[in-house]
Design a protein around this motif. Sequence first.
Motif, short mmCIF file in Angstrom:
data_model
loop_
_atom_site.label_atom_id
_atom_site.label_comp_id
_atom_site.label_asym_id
_atom_site.label_seq_id
_atom_site.Cartn_x
_atom_site.Cartn_y
_atom_site.Cartn_z
N ASP A 76 15.82 -42.38 -77.03
CA ASP A 76 14.97 -42.89 -75.96
C ASP A 76 15.07 -42.11 -74.64
OD1 ASP A 76 13.75 -45.30 -77.19
OD2 ASP A 76 15.83 -45.89 -77.43
N ARG A 77 16.17 -41.39 -74.44
CA ARG A 77 16.33 -40.49 -73.30
C ARG A 77 16.08 -41.16 -71.95
NH1 ARG A 77 17.93 -34.96 -74.14
NH2 ARG A 77 18.36 -34.87 -76.36
N ARG A 78 16.68 -42.31 -71.72
CA ARG A 78 16.70 -42.90 -70.38
C ARG A 78 17.67 -42.09 -69.51
NH1 ARG A 78 15.90 -48.58 -69.02
NH2 ARG A 78 15.18 -48.77 -71.16
N SER A 79 17.44 -42.07 -68.22
CA SER A 79 18.37 -41.42 -67.29
C SER A 79 19.61 -42.29 -67.16
CB SER A 79 17.72 -41.24 -65.92
OG SER A 79 16.53 -40.48 -66.02
N VAL A 80 20.79 -41.69 -67.36
CA VAL A 80 22.04 -42.45 -67.39
C VAL A 80 23.06 -41.83 -66.44
CG1 VAL A 80 24.04 -43.12 -68.81
CG2 VAL A 80 21.73 -43.25 -69.76
N LEU A 81 23.76 -42.69 -65.69
CA LEU A 81 24.94 -42.30 -64.92
C LEU A 81 26.07 -43.20 -65.37
CD1 LEU A 81 26.21 -40.54 -62.72
CD2 LEU A 81 25.57 -42.29 -61.05
N MET A 82 27.12 -42.61 -65.94
CA MET A 82 28.23 -43.38 -66.52
C MET A 82 29.54 -43.04 -65.83
SD MET A 82 29.60 -43.52 -70.49
CE MET A 82 30.34 -41.88 -70.45
N ILE A 83 30.32 -44.06 -65.53
CA ILE A 83 31.69 -43.90 -65.07
C ILE A 83 32.61 -43.95 -66.28
CG2 ILE A 83 33.61 -45.03 -63.85
CD1 ILE A 83 31.58 -46.05 -61.82
N THR A 84 33.55 -43.02 -66.36
CA THR A 84 34.55 -43.04 -67.41
C THR A 84 35.81 -42.34 -66.92
OG1 THR A 84 35.07 -42.41 -69.70
CG2 THR A 84 33.65 -40.92 -68.47
N HIS A 85 36.97 -42.75 -67.46
CA HIS A 85 38.22 -42.04 -67.23
C HIS A 85 38.54 -41.11 -68.40
CE1 HIS A 85 38.94 -45.33 -64.26
NE2 HIS A 85 39.55 -44.35 -63.62
N HIS A 86 37.69 -41.09 -69.39
CA HIS A 86 37.95 -40.45 -70.66
C HIS A 86 37.22 -39.11 -70.69
CE1 HIS A 86 38.28 -40.18 -75.08
NE2 HIS A 86 39.20 -41.12 -74.99
N ILE A 87 37.95 -37.99 -70.53
CA ILE A 87 37.32 -36.68 -70.44
C ILE A 87 36.55 -36.34 -71.71
CG2 ILE A 87 37.75 -34.20 -70.14
CD1 ILE A 87 40.24 -34.95 -68.53
N GLU A 88 37.15 -36.60 -72.85
CA GLU A 88 36.50 -36.31 -74.13
C GLU A 88 35.18 -37.06 -74.25
OE1 GLU A 88 37.99 -37.63 -78.31
OE2 GLU A 88 38.98 -35.72 -77.85
N GLU A 89 35.18 -38.33 -73.84
CA GLU A 89 33.97 -39.14 -73.88
C GLU A 89 32.89 -38.55 -72.99
OE1 GLU A 89 33.89 -43.67 -74.09
OE2 GLU A 89 33.79 -43.31 -71.93
N ALA A 90 33.27 -38.14 -71.78
CA ALA A 90 32.31 -37.56 -70.85
C ALA A 90 31.67 -36.31 -71.42
CB ALA A 90 32.99 -37.26 -69.52
#
Length: 273
Positions: A202-216
């Motif tokens: 669907d390609r919505r614009s996303v801004l995510m907070i994470t502490h997980h480098i691999e996840e980012a």
Amino acid sequence: MSRNISIPGAIDAAAAMPSSALEADGITKSFRDRKTEVKVLDGLSLTVQPGQFASIIGPSGSGKSTLFHIIGGLLKPDAGAIRMNGSDVTGQKGRIAYMPQQPALFPWRTALDNVLLPRELSGMPKEQARDEARILMERAGLSGFENAYPDTLSGGMQQRTAFLRTLMSPQEVMCLDEPFSALDALTRTDMQHWLLDMWEADRRSVLMITHHIEEALLLSDVVYVMSNRPAAILQKIEVPFARPRSEALLHQPAFLALKQEISDRMRNELRKS
């Protein structure tokens, strides 16, 4: 049979969109009590382009959630502006779709009724909203659990339900605040790949907070590394790996090298505190 639905805010790759979907421009924020003033954000700037998945990583307590509150209009910055598609929306509520760390599902509503809540609030006819919510739940592997209540769902299923509720919101920009932090390692890995599949559809614009480098790095097109408080952006990393991505990426030398680079940068920042 494959079924396609239109999700409000989904991006047509062929459409010309000159403005950023989201821009935080020079955001500064301090909190005061009777004796002291604590500066949390110091001239922080970042952008999320239409259809882009961006992540923020940084030390605990650096002001990531404060930034989300400012983007969502719950707090006003001392200086700077929030813009969406070129328009100043600083201090305006209801401009983003937000998913908190915990699922925050209404316990008296079924999974289906939780998912379709944003469409109800926007005034969409109930049957149309239910049809779209059922299609999303089928795509998310929740078919058969439409009438289940949240306390009967696993942690991963609750997070999927919460994300689908966010996806049903009409806003173009989704802000995800550490959406998988409460999950065990195996469930978190499954949820990362599930989110990647859902977002790529669907390609919505996303801004995510994470502490997980691999996840980012696995999920994102761009990663912003924040400094200690008072926070600014230390580094913007354009993630170089092609999509679609799979778990095999996590073992590639280029991925491991970039992960190590970010880890070293964050360790150096923590030493300053």
